[in-house]
Scaffold this motif. Structure first.
Motif, PDB file in Angstrom:
ATOM      1  N   SER A   7       0.823  -1.202   0.000  1.00 18.66           N
ATOM      2  CA  SER A   7       0.000   0.000   0.000  1.00 18.66           C
ATOM      3  C   SER A   7       0.865   1.262   0.000  1.00 18.66           C
ATOM      4  CB  SER A   7      -0.930  -0.008   1.210  1.00 18.66           C
ATOM      5  OG  SER A   7      -1.783   1.114   1.183  1.00 18.66           O
ATOM      6  N   ASP A  11       1.029   4.087  -2.839  1.00 20.16           N
ATOM      7  CA  ASP A  11       0.794   5.494  -2.496  1.00 20.16           C
ATOM      8  C   ASP A  11       1.931   6.370  -3.005  1.00 20.16           C
ATOM      9  OD1 ASP A  11      -1.667   5.099  -1.280  1.00 20.16           O
ATOM     10  OD2 ASP A  11      -0.814   4.906   0.744  1.00 20.16           O
ATOM     11  N   HIS A  12       3.152   5.879  -2.874  1.00 23.51           N
ATOM     12  CA  HIS A  12       4.319   6.633  -3.356  1.00 23.51           C
ATOM     13  C   HIS A  12       4.243   6.823  -4.874  1.00 23.51           C
ATOM     14  CE1 HIS A  12       8.395   8.135  -3.470  1.00 23.51           C
ATOM     15  NE2 HIS A  12       8.710   7.227  -4.378  1.00 23.51           N
ATOM     16  N   LYS A  58      -4.425  -1.116  -5.727  1.00 20.06           N
ATOM     17  CA  LYS A  58      -4.375  -0.939  -4.277  1.00 20.06           C
ATOM     18  C   LYS A  58      -5.654  -1.482  -3.639  1.00 20.06           C
ATOM     19  CE  LYS A  58      -3.863   2.552  -0.704  1.00 20.06           C
ATOM     20  NZ  LYS A  58      -3.691   3.965  -0.406  1.00 20.06           N
TER      21      LYS A  58
END
Length: 104
Positions: A7, A11-12, A58
């Motif tokens: 996750s 997100d990065h 995700k």
């Protein structure tokens, strides 16, 4: 890889994509050339599609994690029931053996 690591990595990547999108959109706003404008539009569209896929990935990763966790809980519950059943049968069997020994 743990779900939190996956996750965080997604997100990065999403943050990087958002930065690239902002940069391209700023270039598009400044650009007047038709040919370069069309290329920027294609690039922006491609990045938006990649972003959508990352968000879906995700979501799928978290759903898979929750399903695995639920399956693990069901498996542990089933093992507990089987263990308790075996203990109960053992106690009954021991009781029967004691009864038979005392009868003789």
């Amino acid at each position: 890889m743990q779900i939190r690591q996956v996750s965080a990595a997604l997100d990065h990547k999403l943050a990087q994509l958002d930065q690239q999108l902002k940069k391209l959109e700023a270039q598009r706003a400044q650009q007047n050339s038709g040919e370069l404008h069309a290329q920027l539009e294609q690039d922006i569209l491609a990045l938006q599609q990649i972003r959508t896929k990352l968000v879906k990935s995700k979501d799928i990763a978290w759903r898979a994690h929750r399903l695995q966790h639920q399956n693990d809980e069901h498996s542990r519950a089933r093992q507990r029931v089987i263990g308790l059943s075996l203990c109960a049968f053992s106690v009954i069997g021991a009781g029967v053996l004691v009864y038979l020994v005392l009868q003789q």
